[in-house]
Design a protein around this motif. Structure first.
Motif, PDB file in Angstrom:
ATOM      1  N   TYR A 100       0.824  -1.202   0.000  1.00  0.00           N
ATOM      2  CA  TYR A 100       0.000   0.000   0.000  1.00  0.00           C
ATOM      3  C   TYR A 100       0.867   1.265   0.000  1.00  0.00           C
ATOM      4  CZ  TYR A 100      -4.337  -2.596   0.837  1.00  0.00           C
ATOM      5  OH  TYR A 100      -5.415  -3.423   0.715  1.00  0.00           O
ATOM      6  N   ALA A 101       1.917   1.240   0.858  1.00  0.00           N
ATOM      7  CA  ALA A 101       2.809   2.402   0.921  1.00  0.00           C
ATOM      8  C   ALA A 101       3.507   2.622  -0.421  1.00  0.00           C
ATOM      9  CB  ALA A 101       3.843   2.210   2.031  1.00  0.00           C
ATOM     10  N   SER A 102       3.899   1.499  -1.052  1.00  0.00           N
ATOM     11  CA  SER A 102       4.560   1.599  -2.348  1.00  0.00           C
ATOM     12  C   SER A 102       3.620   2.177  -3.403  1.00  0.00           C
ATOM     13  CB  SER A 102       5.051   0.219  -2.773  1.00  0.00           C
ATOM     14  OG  SER A 102       5.600   0.270  -4.081  1.00  0.00           O
ATOM     15  N   ILE A 103       2.358   1.705  -3.364  1.00  0.00           N
ATOM     16  CA  ILE A 103       1.369   2.214  -4.329  1.00  0.00           C
ATOM     17  C   ILE A 103       1.148   3.706  -4.116  1.00  0.00           C
ATOM     18  CG2 ILE A 103      -1.077   2.153  -4.932  1.00  0.00           C
ATOM     19  CD1 ILE A 103       0.560  -0.020  -6.235  1.00  0.00           C
ATOM     20  N   VAL A 104       0.987   4.103  -2.833  1.00  0.00           N
ATOM     21  CA  VAL A 104       0.768   5.517  -2.534  1.00  0.00           C
ATOM     22  C   VAL A 104       1.966   6.348  -3.007  1.00  0.00           C
ATOM     23  CG1 VAL A 104       0.567   7.210  -0.667  1.00  0.00           C
ATOM     24  CG2 VAL A 104      -0.780   5.090  -0.594  1.00  0.00           C
ATOM     25  N   HIS A 105       3.156   5.867  -2.660  1.00  0.00           N
ATOM     26  CA  HIS A 105       4.378   6.589  -3.041  1.00  0.00           C
ATOM     27  C   HIS A 105       4.517   6.674  -4.564  1.00  0.00           C
ATOM     28  CE1 HIS A 105       8.432   8.114  -2.624  1.00  0.00           C
ATOM     29  NE2 HIS A 105       8.865   7.188  -3.470  1.00  0.00           N
ATOM     30  N   GLU A 106       4.271   5.551  -5.223  1.00  0.00           N
ATOM     31  CA  GLU A 106       4.429   5.518  -6.676  1.00  0.00           C
ATOM     32  C   GLU A 106       3.422   6.427  -7.364  1.00  0.00           C
ATOM     33  OE1 GLU A 106       4.064   2.279 -10.350  1.00  0.00           O
ATOM     34  OE2 GLU A 106       4.149   1.583  -8.263  1.00  0.00           O
ATOM     35  N   LEU A 107       2.137   6.350  -6.934  1.00  0.00           N
ATOM     36  CA  LEU A 107       1.109   7.180  -7.565  1.00  0.00           C
ATOM     37  C   LEU A 107       1.344   8.656  -7.277  1.00  0.00           C
ATOM     38  CD1 LEU A 107      -2.121   5.057  -6.930  1.00  0.00           C
ATOM     39  CD2 LEU A 107      -0.902   5.360  -9.083  1.00  0.00           C
ATOM     40  N   GLN A 108       1.747   8.975  -6.031  1.00  0.00           N
ATOM     41  CA  GLN A 108       1.999  10.382  -5.699  1.00  0.00           C
ATOM     42  C   GLN A 108       3.200  10.914  -6.462  1.00  0.00           C
ATOM     43  OE1 GLN A 108       2.263  10.503  -1.424  1.00  0.00           O
ATOM     44  NE2 GLN A 108       0.044  10.626  -1.146  1.00  0.00           N
ATOM     45  N   ASP A 109       4.280  10.104  -6.522  1.00  0.00           N
ATOM     46  CA  ASP A 109       5.462  10.539  -7.284  1.00  0.00           C
ATOM     47  C   ASP A 109       5.126  10.729  -8.756  1.00  0.00           C
ATOM     48  OD1 ASP A 109       6.967  10.572  -5.041  1.00  0.00           O
ATOM     49  OD2 ASP A 109       8.107   8.740  -5.476  1.00  0.00           O
ATOM     50  N   MET A 110       4.342   9.786  -9.292  1.00  0.00           N
ATOM     51  CA  MET A 110       3.970   9.874 -10.706  1.00  0.00           C
ATOM     52  C   MET A 110       3.157  11.140 -10.952  1.00  0.00           C
ATOM     53  SD  MET A 110       1.939   6.993 -12.912  1.00  0.00           S
ATOM     54  CE  MET A 110       2.890   5.720 -12.090  1.00  0.00           C
ATOM     55  N   THR A 111       2.240  11.438 -10.014  1.00  0.00           N
ATOM     56  CA  THR A 111       1.418  12.643 -10.149  1.00  0.00           C
ATOM     57  C   THR A 111       2.286  13.895 -10.092  1.00  0.00           C
ATOM     58  OG1 THR A 111      -0.432  11.509  -9.094  1.00  0.00           O
ATOM     59  CG2 THR A 111      -0.527  13.912  -9.189  1.00  0.00           C
ATOM     60  N   HIS A 112       3.196  13.927  -9.087  1.00  0.00           N
ATOM     61  CA  HIS A 112       4.099  15.087  -8.972  1.00  0.00           C
ATOM     62  C   HIS A 112       4.939  15.254 -10.232  1.00  0.00           C
ATOM     63  CE1 HIS A 112       3.279  16.386  -4.915  1.00  0.00           C
ATOM     64  NE2 HIS A 112       3.482  15.168  -4.402  1.00  0.00           N
ATOM     65  N   ASP A 113       5.520  14.152 -10.710  1.00  0.00           N
ATOM     66  CA  ASP A 113       6.409  14.230 -11.884  1.00  0.00           C
ATOM     67  C   ASP A 113       5.669  14.735 -13.105  1.00  0.00           C
ATOM     68  OD1 ASP A 113       8.442  13.302 -10.320  1.00  0.00           O
ATOM     69  OD2 ASP A 113       8.332  11.222 -11.029  1.00  0.00           O
ATOM     70  N   GLY A 139      -4.338  23.392 -19.434  1.00  0.00           N
ATOM     71  CA  GLY A 139      -5.108  22.447 -18.627  1.00  0.00           C
ATOM     72  C   GLY A 139      -4.285  21.224 -18.280  1.00  0.00           C
ATOM     73  N   ILE A 140      -4.959  20.245 -17.701  1.00  0.00           N
ATOM     74  CA  ILE A 140      -4.277  19.063 -17.183  1.00  0.00           C
ATOM     75  C   ILE A 140      -4.722  17.811 -17.921  1.00  0.00           C
ATOM     76  CG2 ILE A 140      -5.854  18.232 -15.393  1.00  0.00           C
ATOM     77  CD1 ILE A 140      -2.217  19.213 -14.790  1.00  0.00           C
ATOM     78  N   ASN A 141      -5.396  18.002 -19.083  1.00  0.00           N
ATOM     79  CA  ASN A 141      -5.965  16.855 -19.802  1.00  0.00           C
ATOM     80  C   ASN A 141      -4.914  15.838 -20.219  1.00  0.00           C
ATOM     81  OD1 ASN A 141      -8.654  17.459 -19.670  1.00  0.00           O
ATOM     82  ND2 ASN A 141      -8.698  18.628 -21.552  1.00  0.00           N
ATOM     83  N   SER A 142      -3.726  16.312 -20.657  1.00  0.00           N
ATOM     84  CA  SER A 142      -2.697  15.377 -21.115  1.00  0.00           C
ATOM     85  C   SER A 142      -2.247  14.464 -19.986  1.00  0.00           C
ATOM     86  CB  SER A 142      -1.505  16.158 -21.675  1.00  0.00           C
ATOM     87  OG  SER A 142      -0.936  16.979 -20.676  1.00  0.00           O
ATOM     88  N   VAL A 143      -2.204  14.995 -18.749  1.00  0.00           N
ATOM     89  CA  VAL A 143      -1.839  14.158 -17.600  1.00  0.00           C
ATOM     90  C   VAL A 143      -2.900  13.094 -17.370  1.00  0.00           C
ATOM     91  CG1 VAL A 143      -1.407  14.155 -15.111  1.00  0.00           C
ATOM     92  CG2 VAL A 143      -0.496  16.002 -16.533  1.00  0.00           C
ATOM     93  N   ALA A 144      -4.187  13.513 -17.431  1.00  0.00           N
ATOM     94  CA  ALA A 144      -5.273  12.557 -17.231  1.00  0.00           C
ATOM     95  C   ALA A 144      -5.259  11.474 -18.295  1.00  0.00           C
ATOM     96  CB  ALA A 144      -6.620  13.292 -17.245  1.00  0.00           C
ATOM     97  N   LYS A 145      -4.975  11.847 -19.545  1.00  0.00           N
ATOM     98  CA  LYS A 145      -4.931  10.861 -20.622  1.00  0.00           C
ATOM     99  C   LYS A 145      -3.771   9.893 -20.448  1.00  0.00           C
ATOM    100  CE  LYS A 145      -7.160  13.812 -24.095  1.00  0.00           C
ATOM    101  NZ  LYS A 145      -6.985  14.538 -25.366  1.00  0.00           N
ATOM    102  N   LEU A 146      -2.641  10.412 -19.949  1.00  0.00           N
ATOM    103  CA  LEU A 146      -1.486   9.542 -19.724  1.00  0.00           C
ATOM    104  C   LEU A 146      -1.782   8.509 -18.648  1.00  0.00           C
ATOM    105  CD1 LEU A 146       1.371   9.074 -20.682  1.00  0.00           C
ATOM    106  CD2 LEU A 146       2.178  10.697 -18.970  1.00  0.00           C
TER     107      LEU A 146
END
Length: 851
Positions: A41-54, A184-191
């Protein structure tokens, strides 16, 4: 317990250990399971948050880069400085067209503000401007106040959006306003959606500045993106945001959720980025681990029971004997060393004897460890120097153990090789800084990984610089030839224009003289007309006064003499006109093609002069005849009336001839005026041409100076002669050298992600940028060559061997196996780079032949 035999002790201890082991195994495996779930769970949270930040930071970086680029546009600066909105609209239109053609941005939104925080231009609604933004646009106020940049997500009418705001300075570095690049942020959402993941950018509904569409609302948040995965949105409507914030993670039947707080540039939380990973993907590893734990527990229990039974059976036969053997072995290998710490001897049985021997062995080991510790301390000092960039020292102490000695040898070898590699790299960079772009960068045998990438990167950089210098040299040679031709042509044009101007001035002077003469002839013709009218009246009087013939004939004689004088004047005018027309014809012949029209006019003037002379001659003959008749009329008065009639006819003819002369003079005057205007226009144009020729000559001289400066700059560099063979298409210089660099990055990224148990698939040879370029150009002539076929093979070989390296790392293979493939990767990549250069040479050679 001390008096018990080893077998009884062993039996008791074995039963106890078996039970305790089962209990501990169960507790440990169960704890491991819980830890694994928490770690996953921690890895998923970290990975998703890092991916979002990046991904969001990447958008922010693109935004600020575009904002700075647009703000530096000369026309934008001038538009703000001069309050010229039309110039700003045109500039943004051109920028938008260029970005639409050359970047992923197909519909940019730019907002330009004045330095007092008023709207200057909105690219999407140019007609709306002038409104004060101070009350709700903190980022604009901040930028105009501090003259710094603000790159943030900020609340707007459509929700949250990325707003990159930068100051705008005029050409004299005066602050004139600010510019905002919106995206906007559409390209991030599509990725995220492409990776089967969910993403929603949510704004705190309490911060909304416009009416909220209920379709875009998610509980207490407003959806701030156009692209939305419907399935993800429907599932997100079921989650409890308070529980999500409290635990940082939340599971539903479809997704595992986490979030990232969205803050503005002041650090205020204005919303969140909600991200989710499919539930099945997250829990596959957990479920697999749970099954493995249960199986492991069952295997452990069975193994312990079997081990217990077997141990009791073979204890006496296989335990006591080996213990004695162990004692003898320890005694045989121990060395006479200083006694250190010992294990307490609590029993007087065989185990006690083993402990005594082992104590002695421990003493020898500790002495060896002290020696190894000395070596390790020295190694630590040396490695600290290496970490600081000093490679002038090595580990000199000798180790006790063979393994430590081998490690020290490896470390010293690493220091020497790294030092030599970095020295070579430093020397290469120094030579490149001296503009020596033809330097032969050596290949170091066996070098792979990041060091090899550094050398390959420098080779690519060197190749790019060498080819750019070759392109500049080639272009400068062509420019030099063109500038010389331009200079020579401008000089010839200037000389020709000056000669033409002189000739036109002389022609204009001659025409003015002819015009003056023709005007005088016209005036004399008018006088002749008046005289002729007087003669007519006199003739009328003569006929009426026939009885006064003698007197009238005397008067007539006087009038005829006057006519004779006038005719003499006409004859002289005709003679002068004829001379002037001859001069004009000579000047027209001298003028060449430009004087043809003037020659025609001169010929007509000469014809009129000839006709005037002939008419004057006829009139003179008539007058002389009239004089004879007048003298004889005194004797033959009876023929007087007939003489008067004849005189009347002759006078009428004379009047007709005089009128023709007068009309011809007027026509000559009109034609000469037109010719004079034309010559003046030609003279003005010639003067302008001469001035323009002088300007062109100056420009040619400036161009020649620029050529000299470029030649001097190029002469201070050295570049490979081979570079000249592959610069016919400048776009390919940068495109293919970038593809080389991309391949280096591809290799480094995959090698850096390698690890034991880390299985992943690298891009195949069609998915990378070089593979796409190969697919795009497979119809070109150079794609039919043997080199192209070799490129396809070695390029695919690079990808396959990188994949093999990843697989070997994941399997925990030996260094020898891994090094075999990493070296092959470097060799294949080197061949790919050489083949790309060779193909460009062949392409340029083909184009040269076609020319």
């Amino acid at each position: 317990m001390k008096s018990l035999t080893i077998s009884k002790k062993f039996t008791f201890l074995s039963l106890t250990v078996t039970f305790v082991s089962l209990l501990i195994g169960y507790l440990l495996l169960n704890n491991y399971k819980q830890n694994l779930i928490e770690q996953e769970y921690a890895s998923i949270v970290h990975e998703l948050q890092d991916m979002t930040h990046d991904r969001m930071n990447a958008k922010l970086d693109v935004g600020i880069s575009n904002a700075i680029s647009i703000a530096n546009d000369h026309y934008i600066k001038e538009a703000l400085a001069t309050n010229n909105r039309e110039l700003a609209i045109a500039a943004l239109s051109n920028l938008s067209a260029n970005m639409k053609a050359n970047t992923p941005f197909k519909n940019i939104k730019v907002h330009i503000h004045t330095k007092n925080n008023h709207s200057f231009l909105r690219s999407w609604v140019p007609e709306k401007f002038g409104d004060d933004l101070s009350s709700f646009r903190k980022s604009v106020v901040k930028v105009n106040a501090s003259q710094g940049v603000v790159n943030t997500l900020e609340v707007g009418k459509a929700g949250l959006s990325i707003r990159s705001v930068v100051p705008v300075f005029s050409e004299n570095n005066e602050h004139v306003g600010s510019l905002e690049f919106m995206q906007g942020i559409n390209s991030v959402a599509k990725l995220f959606d492409q990776n089967q993941e969910g993403f929603l950018l949510l704004m705190d509904a309490s911060l909304a500045v416009a009416k909220i569409d209920e379709a875009n609302k998610l509980k207490e948040y407003v959806i701030s993106q156009k692209f939305v995965n419907k399935a993800f949105l429907n599932d997100a409507k079921t989650i409890d945001f308070k529980e999500l914030k409290a635990n940082k993670i939340l599971n539903t039947q479809a997704y595992t959720y986490t979030y990232v707080d969205i803050k503005d540039f002041e650090g205020n939380v204005i919303g969140m980025a909600l991200v989710g990973e499919p539930y099945d993907v997250v829990h596959n590893a957990i479920n697999t681990a749970t099954k493995l734990i249960v199986i492991s527990l069952m295997i452990l229990a069975g193994a312990l029971i079997v081990t217990l039974v077997a141990s009791l059976f073979v204890m006496k036969k296989f335990i006591i004997g080996p213990i004695n053997d162990l004692k003898e072995a320890i005694d045989s290998v121990k060395e006479s060393r200083t006694k250190s710490s010992y294990i307490e001897v609590q029993n007087n049985d065989e185990i006690g004897d083993v402990v005594k021997s082992f104590n002695e062995y421990l003493g020898s080991i500790k002495a060896g460890m002290e020696k190894d510790k000395t070596v390790i301390d020295e190694a630590r000092v040396v490695i600290e120097k290496v970490n600081s960039g000093l490679f002038n020292d090595q580990i000199k102490q000798e180790a006790n153990s063979k393994e430590v000695a081998m490690l020290i040898g490896v470390i010293n070898d690493m220091i020497v090789k790294t030092k030599n590699n970095l020295l070579t790299l430093s020397q290469t960079l120094v030579e490149l800084s001296h503009a020596k772009y033809d330097l032969n960068i050596p290949r170091i045998e066996g070098m792979t990984g990041l060091i090899a990438s550094l050398f390959n990167g420098i080779r690519v950089t060197q190749a790019t610089m060498s080819e750019v210098m070759a392109l500049i040299d080639s272009s400068n040679t062509k420019l030099e030839s063109s500038s010389k031709e331009l200079s020579d042509a401008s000089k010839r044009l200037s000389e020709s224009s000056n000669l033409q101007a002189v000739s036109l001035e002389e022609t204009a002077a001659a025409i003015e003289e002819i015009a003056s003469t023709i005007k005088q002839s016209s005036d004399n013709a008018q006088k002749m007309t008046n005289h002729a009218q007087s003669v007519t009246k006199a003739n009328e009087v003569g006929r009426n006064l026939a009885n006064q013939t003698v007197t009238a004939m005397d008067e007539l004689s006087d009038e005829v003499n006057s006519i004779l004088e006038a005719i003499t004047v006409i004859d002289q005018i005709a003679f002068q006109t004829n001379i002037l027309s001859l001069n004009a014809a000579v000047e027209a012949a001298t003028a060449g093609e430009a004087g043809k029209g003037f020659a025609v006019v001169a010929q007509e003037v000469r014809n009129l002069a000839s006709r005037s002379a002939e008419a004057a001659k006829e009139i003179k003959e008539i007058v002389e005849s009239a004089t004879i008749k007048a003298n004889s009329s005194k004797e033959v008065t009876d023929k007087m009336l007939q003489g008067y009639n004849a005189l009347d006819d002759n006078i009428n003819q004379t009047i007709g001839l005089i009128e023709e002369v007068a009309n011809a003079a007027k026509e000559q005057q009109t034609a000469i005026s037109q010719i004079n205007d034309t010559v003046n226009s030609l003279d003005k144009a010639t003067q302008e041409n001469a001035s323009l020729a002088a300007t062109i000559s100056t420009m040619a001289e400036n161009t020649q100076n620029l050529v000299e400066q470029l030649r001097e700059a190029v002469s201070n560099t050295t570049f490979s002669e081979a570079s000249k063979k592959r610069i016919c298409e400048p776009d390919m210089i940068f495109r293919l050298n970038k593809l080389k660099s991309d391949h280096i990055v591809f290799k480094d990224n995959n090698f850096c992600n390698c690890g034991v148990g880390k299985n992943f698939t690298v891009k195949n040879h069609h998915e990378c940028d070089l593979g796409k370029w190969i697919d795009e150009n497979k119809e070109r002539p150079f794609a039919q060559t043997q080199e192209w076929k070799e490129l396809l093979i070695v390029h695919e070989d690079v990808h396959s061997k990188v994949q093999k390296t990843v697989d070997l790392y994941a399997q925990g293979a030996s260094n020898e196996e891994i090094f075999t493939y990493t070296k092959d990767v470097e060799d294949s990549a080197f061949k790919v780079f050489n083949l790309l250069d060779r193909l460009r040479e062949m392409n340029c050679s083909t184009q040269e032949v076609e020319k």
